[in-house]
Design an enzyme around this catalytic site. Structure first.
Site, mmCIF file in Angstrom:
data_model
loop_
_atom_site.group_PDB
_atom_site.id
_atom_site.type_symbol
_atom_site.label_atom_id
_atom_site.label_comp_id
_atom_site.label_asym_id
_atom_site.label_seq_id
_atom_site.Cartn_x
_atom_site.Cartn_y
_atom_site.Cartn_z
ATOM 1 N N THR A 167 -12.317 18.468 -11.739
ATOM 2 C CA THR A 167 -10.912 18.056 -11.683
ATOM 3 C C THR A 167 -10.016 19.274 -11.865
ATOM 4 O O THR A 167 -10.448 20.264 -12.466
ATOM 5 C CB THR A 167 -10.693 17.044 -12.838
ATOM 6 O OG1 THR A 167 -11.336 15.835 -12.488
ATOM 7 C CG2 THR A 167 -9.247 16.779 -13.139
ATOM 8 N N ARG A 195 -12.944 2.628 -9.762
ATOM 9 C CA ARG A 195 -12.980 3.242 -11.107
ATOM 10 C C ARG A 195 -11.871 4.294 -11.211
ATOM 11 O O ARG A 195 -11.687 5.113 -10.319
ATOM 12 C CB ARG A 195 -14.340 3.896 -11.346
ATOM 13 C CG ARG A 195 -14.464 4.640 -12.681
ATOM 14 C CD ARG A 195 -14.110 6.110 -12.560
ATOM 15 N NE ARG A 195 -14.316 6.847 -13.803
ATOM 16 C CZ ARG A 195 -13.883 8.094 -14.003
ATOM 17 N NH1 ARG A 195 -13.210 8.733 -13.073
ATOM 18 N NH2 ARG A 195 -14.113 8.695 -15.148
ATOM 19 N N ASP A 198 -9.368 9.202 -16.897
ATOM 20 C CA ASP A 198 -8.212 9.634 -17.684
ATOM 21 C C ASP A 198 -7.137 10.318 -16.849
ATOM 22 O O ASP A 198 -5.950 10.294 -17.203
ATOM 23 C CB ASP A 198 -8.668 10.637 -18.752
ATOM 24 C CG ASP A 198 -9.265 11.881 -18.099
ATOM 25 O OD1 ASP A 198 -10.279 11.733 -17.369
ATOM 26 O OD2 ASP A 198 -8.711 12.986 -18.278
ATOM 27 N N THR A 218 -9.562 17.590 -18.928
ATOM 28 C CA THR A 218 -10.611 17.387 -17.932
ATOM 29 C C THR A 218 -11.919 17.095 -18.659
ATOM 30 O O THR A 218 -12.081 17.471 -19.819
ATOM 31 C CB THR A 218 -10.755 18.623 -17.020
ATOM 32 O OG1 THR A 218 -11.884 18.439 -16.153
ATOM 33 C CG2 THR A 218 -10.966 19.913 -17.808
ATOM 34 N N GLY A 219 -12.818 16.437 -17.960
ATOM 35 C CA GLY A 219 -14.100 16.113 -18.577
ATOM 36 C C GLY A 219 -14.438 14.647 -18.368
ATOM 37 O O GLY A 219 -13.970 14.036 -17.405
ATOM 38 N N GLY A 221 -13.968 11.188 -18.315
ATOM 39 C CA GLY A 221 -12.755 10.368 -18.428
ATOM 40 C C GLY A 221 -12.893 9.219 -19.400
ATOM 41 O O GLY A 221 -11.949 8.884 -20.112
HETATM 42 N N1 ASP Z 1 -11.673 13.471 -16.082
HETATM 43 C C1 ASP Z 1 -12.073 13.205 -14.717
HETATM 44 C C2 ASP Z 1 -12.404 11.742 -14.569
HETATM 45 O O1 ASP Z 1 -13.036 11.203 -15.452
HETATM 46 C C3 ASP Z 1 -13.229 14.034 -14.287
HETATM 47 C C4 ASP Z 1 -13.055 15.516 -14.505
HETATM 48 O O2 ASP Z 1 -12.264 15.950 -15.324
HETATM 49 O O3 ASP Z 1 -13.673 16.279 -13.783
HETATM 50 O O4 ASP Z 1 -12.078 11.167 -13.560
#
Ligand code: ASP
Length: 316
Positions: A167, A195, A198, A218-219, A221
């Site tokens: 992301t 789906r 976050d 990021t991470g 979600g």
């Molecule tokens: N946070 C993002 C999600 O869950 C994924 C990401 O940060 O890469 O959609």
């Protein structure tokens, strides 16, 4: 003299060695694009939108072109932009025919009575507001429709919690002293259609308040939503923590409370930067006071997942 500040990220996850260079280069290009806008007097909103558009065009990232496919082999995109001066925001989710979701989020914020619009309704709104829709195939980069095969039948919860992705996000402080944040994503690989994580949720994937600071997360979600990550980071700065301490503390909370993985970029109202992640890498770039770009995706020195890696607070 006040100088503008911009920080961008390209996701917190385990970046394969072969992909590191491209991930760092893309962040550098995006930060410079935003920085040039800021130097020419553009507002923080323009800068974060411009920076994120660069990353949405770069197939190295899970945003815009190159996004992960969902379980039906579709790209479904989410984005948010937020104005720290007014606390206004615009967000979209699950759009399939929008080349630059961040610009649609901006249009929602600027020209629509609503703040958050999803799916076909968001695409219809894009057309209504004069934005040309793209062919969904134009967004495929990492995997193309031809090579996509249905995933193995695993539990939904296995796949959505499995790993963070790439992301993208940006936070900026402009010459007038205003903050803004933007986040854009294709979500998690093989996600269930519909789906949403976050990223486009105000306070979770992004938050900006001129009075306290701005943050982009990021991470995973499903974990980041549970601690309202970006608003929590901004609240920590409002409570007197430095930008770096806020980044570190919110990552510690992510692990301690929900065993989540991710990363965050933050700036405070003076333009001090904080970065932290508990994943192996966080791709990032920022521009220093003199206009030099600092970019990296260093392997985390941490061995305990709960300890945020972070950098020392950097004055720019
Ligand atoms: N946070 C993002 C999600 O869950 C994924 C990401 O940060 O890469 O959609």
């Amino acid at each position: 003299m006040r100088r503008p500040v911009i920080v961008v990220h390209g996701g917190a996850w385990h970046i394969a060695k072969a992909e590191l260079e491209a991930n760092i280069a893309g962040c550098r290009a995006a930060a410079l694009t935003g920085w040039e806008r800021l130097l020419s007097g553009a507002g923080a909103l323009d800068a974060v939108e411009a920076a994120v558009r660069v990353l949405e065009d770069d197939p190295s990232y899970d945003a815009g072109r190159g996004s992960y496919l969902n379980r039906l082999g579709q790209v479904q995109l989410d984005a948010i932009v937020m104005d720290g001066q007014t606390l206004d925001f615009g967000a979209v989710a699950a759009v399939e025919r929008v080349r630059h979701p961040i610009s649609l989020a901006r249009l929602v914020m600027a020209q629509c009575a609503h703040s958050f619009v999803v799916g076909p309704g968001a695409e219809a709104l894009a057309e209504h507001l004069g934005m040309e829709l793209c062919d969904p195939a134009d967004l495929m980069g990492k995997q193309d429709a031809g090579s996509w095969a249905p995933p193995l039948p695993t539990e939904v919860s296995d796949t959505v919690a499995a790993r963070p992705g790439d992301t993208v996000g940006a936070v900026a402080l402009d010459l007038a002293g205003h903050l803004a944040v933007a986040t854009s994503t294709g979500g998690t690989p093989d996600k269930w259609p519909g789906r949403v994580g976050d990223s486009p949720l105000v306070g979770c994937g992004a938050y900006a308040d001129d009075a306290a600071g701005a943050a982009a997360a990021t991470g995973s979600g499903e974990s980041l939503m549970r601690i309202v990550t970006s608003k929590t980071a901004v609240d920590l700065m409002a409570a007197g923590h430095s930008a770096q301490a806020a980044a570190d503390l919110v990552l510690a909370r992510l692990w301690d409370r929900v065993r989540g993985y991710g990363g965050v970029i933050v700036i405070d109202p003076a333009g001090t930067i904080g970065l932290a992640h508990n994943t192996p890498n966080l791709a990032y770039a920022y521009v220093t006071r003199g206009g030099g770009v600092v970019a990296g995706a260093e392997a985390s020195p941490i061995s305990t997942p709960g300890r945020a890696a972070g950098l020392a607070a950097v004055m720019v």
